[in-house]
Design a protein around this motif. Structure first.
Motif, mmCIF file in Angstrom:
data_model
loop_
_atom_site.group_PDB
_atom_site.id
_atom_site.type_symbol
_atom_site.label_atom_id
_atom_site.label_comp_id
_atom_site.label_asym_id
_atom_site.label_seq_id
_atom_site.Cartn_x
_atom_site.Cartn_y
_atom_site.Cartn_z
ATOM 1 N N UNK A 165 0.838 -1.202 0.000
ATOM 2 C CA UNK A 165 0.000 0.000 0.000
ATOM 3 C C UNK A 165 0.873 1.251 0.000
ATOM 4 N N UNK A 166 1.924 1.252 0.821
ATOM 5 C CA UNK A 166 2.815 2.412 0.884
ATOM 6 C C UNK A 166 3.504 2.649 -0.456
ATOM 7 N N UNK A 167 3.896 1.579 -1.123
ATOM 8 C CA UNK A 167 4.551 1.728 -2.423
ATOM 9 C C UNK A 167 3.617 2.382 -3.437
ATOM 10 N N UNK A 168 2.322 2.105 -3.310
ATOM 11 C CA UNK A 168 1.354 2.668 -4.254
ATOM 12 C C UNK A 168 1.204 4.183 -4.096
ATOM 13 N N UNK A 169 1.589 4.733 -2.944
ATOM 14 C CA UNK A 169 1.520 6.184 -2.767
ATOM 15 C C UNK A 169 2.421 6.910 -3.766
ATOM 16 N N UNK A 170 3.464 6.251 -4.210
ATOM 17 C CA UNK A 170 4.369 6.878 -5.155
ATOM 18 C C UNK A 170 4.011 6.643 -6.609
ATOM 19 N N UNK A 171 2.978 5.839 -6.854
ATOM 20 C CA UNK A 171 2.577 5.570 -8.235
ATOM 21 C C UNK A 171 1.842 6.788 -8.790
ATOM 22 N N UNK A 172 2.227 7.224 -9.955
ATOM 23 C CA UNK A 172 1.687 8.467 -10.517
ATOM 24 C C UNK A 172 0.459 8.205 -11.384
ATOM 25 N N UNK A 173 -0.680 8.677 -10.870
ATOM 26 C CA UNK A 173 -1.923 8.666 -11.625
ATOM 27 C C UNK A 173 -2.286 10.113 -11.965
ATOM 28 N N UNK A 174 -3.157 10.321 -12.941
ATOM 29 C CA UNK A 174 -3.531 11.701 -13.298
ATOM 30 C C UNK A 174 -4.048 12.511 -12.110
ATOM 31 N N UNK B 206 8.343 10.880 -0.526
ATOM 32 C CA UNK B 206 7.072 10.975 -1.243
ATOM 33 C C UNK B 206 6.475 12.371 -1.101
ATOM 34 N N UNK B 207 5.621 12.738 -2.036
ATOM 35 C CA UNK B 207 4.808 13.945 -1.913
ATOM 36 C C UNK B 207 3.438 13.504 -1.421
ATOM 37 N N UNK B 208 3.064 13.937 -0.221
ATOM 38 C CA UNK B 208 1.781 13.562 0.366
ATOM 39 C C UNK B 208 0.838 14.760 0.302
ATOM 40 N N UNK B 209 -0.336 14.531 -0.273
ATOM 41 C CA UNK B 209 -1.276 15.630 -0.479
ATOM 42 C C UNK B 209 -2.201 15.844 0.710
ATOM 43 N N UNK B 210 -2.393 14.838 1.520
ATOM 44 C CA UNK B 210 -3.200 14.965 2.738
ATOM 45 C C UNK B 210 -2.823 13.813 3.655
#
Length: 202
Positions: free
Chosen positions: A85-94, A129-133
């Motif tokens: 799950x943590x790795x998916x935070x860095x996956x770039x979606x639109x 990582x860049x965390x938005x919230x």
């Protein structure tokens, strides 16, 4: 000069012989010690592994849901599930903020002690990582690492406990009009002309 009589020698031999015999009988009656190797971890279902690599937004989320359900019943897989799950935070979606919101919904039930799906002792690695919230209110974890993390949006660490926090090199965006609550002992540095300032230990 003392003399050792044959009777004394026979007595010593008898005592030694009796002790050896008793030891052999004890060993004979003792059950054999069998070392049973621990069972290997239960493998992640193949269909789940395949969907975790999908290029489709909803397919990946469904795979994470299946993996978490699998890990609920297999504690040896929980660490791996959290890492995925943590790795998916860095996956770039639109729409990165929306993607991260979906991931938080899947991660937080395993970090909050009041949840029936709580997994104690999980480590968190959000490094670089860049965390938005970020909403980690009331969570209890092992080590929580945010080294080099960029906090771009609201943040709430109220009531969170961790064995260790690491915010080395973490940056906070200062031009975002949001509320942020940091762990005790941490706060952004003095505002500078650039929109990012370093999070520092007080």
């Amino acid at each position: 000069m003392s003399t050792i009589t044959p009777f004394a020698i026979l007595a010593v031999i008898g005592a030694v012989s009796g002790a050896v015999t008793a030891w052999l009988l004890l060993r004979r009656d003792r059950p054999a010690e069998v070392l049973t190797p621990s069972a290997p971890p239960e493998p992640v279902p193949e269909e789940v592994e395949a969907r975790l690599l999908a290029d489709d937004y909803t397919t990946r989320l469904a795979a994470l849901d299946s993996f978490a359900e699998h890990a609920d019943g297999h504690p040896d897989r929980r660490r791996q599930c959290v890492d995925e799950i943590l790795a998916e935070f860095g996956y770039e979606w639109p729409d990165q903020p929306a993607w991260q919101a979906e991931l938080w919904r899947r991660l937080l039930p395993h970090l909050r002690p009041g949840s029936p799906r709580f997994w104690p002792g999980m480590d968190l690695d959000f490094d670089d990582l860049v965390l938005h919230a970020v909403d980690l209110r009331g969570c209890a974890v092992g080590k929580a690492s945010f080294a080099g993390t960029y906090f771009a949006g609201p943040v709430d660490f109220t009531g969170m406990t961790a064995a260790e926090f690491d915010f080395t090199g973490a940056q906070v965006r200062t031009d975002a009009d949001v509320v942020r609550t940091w762990p005790r002992g941490w706060a952004p540095g003095e505002p500078e002309p650039q929109p990012w300032v370093e999070l520092r230990e007080r």
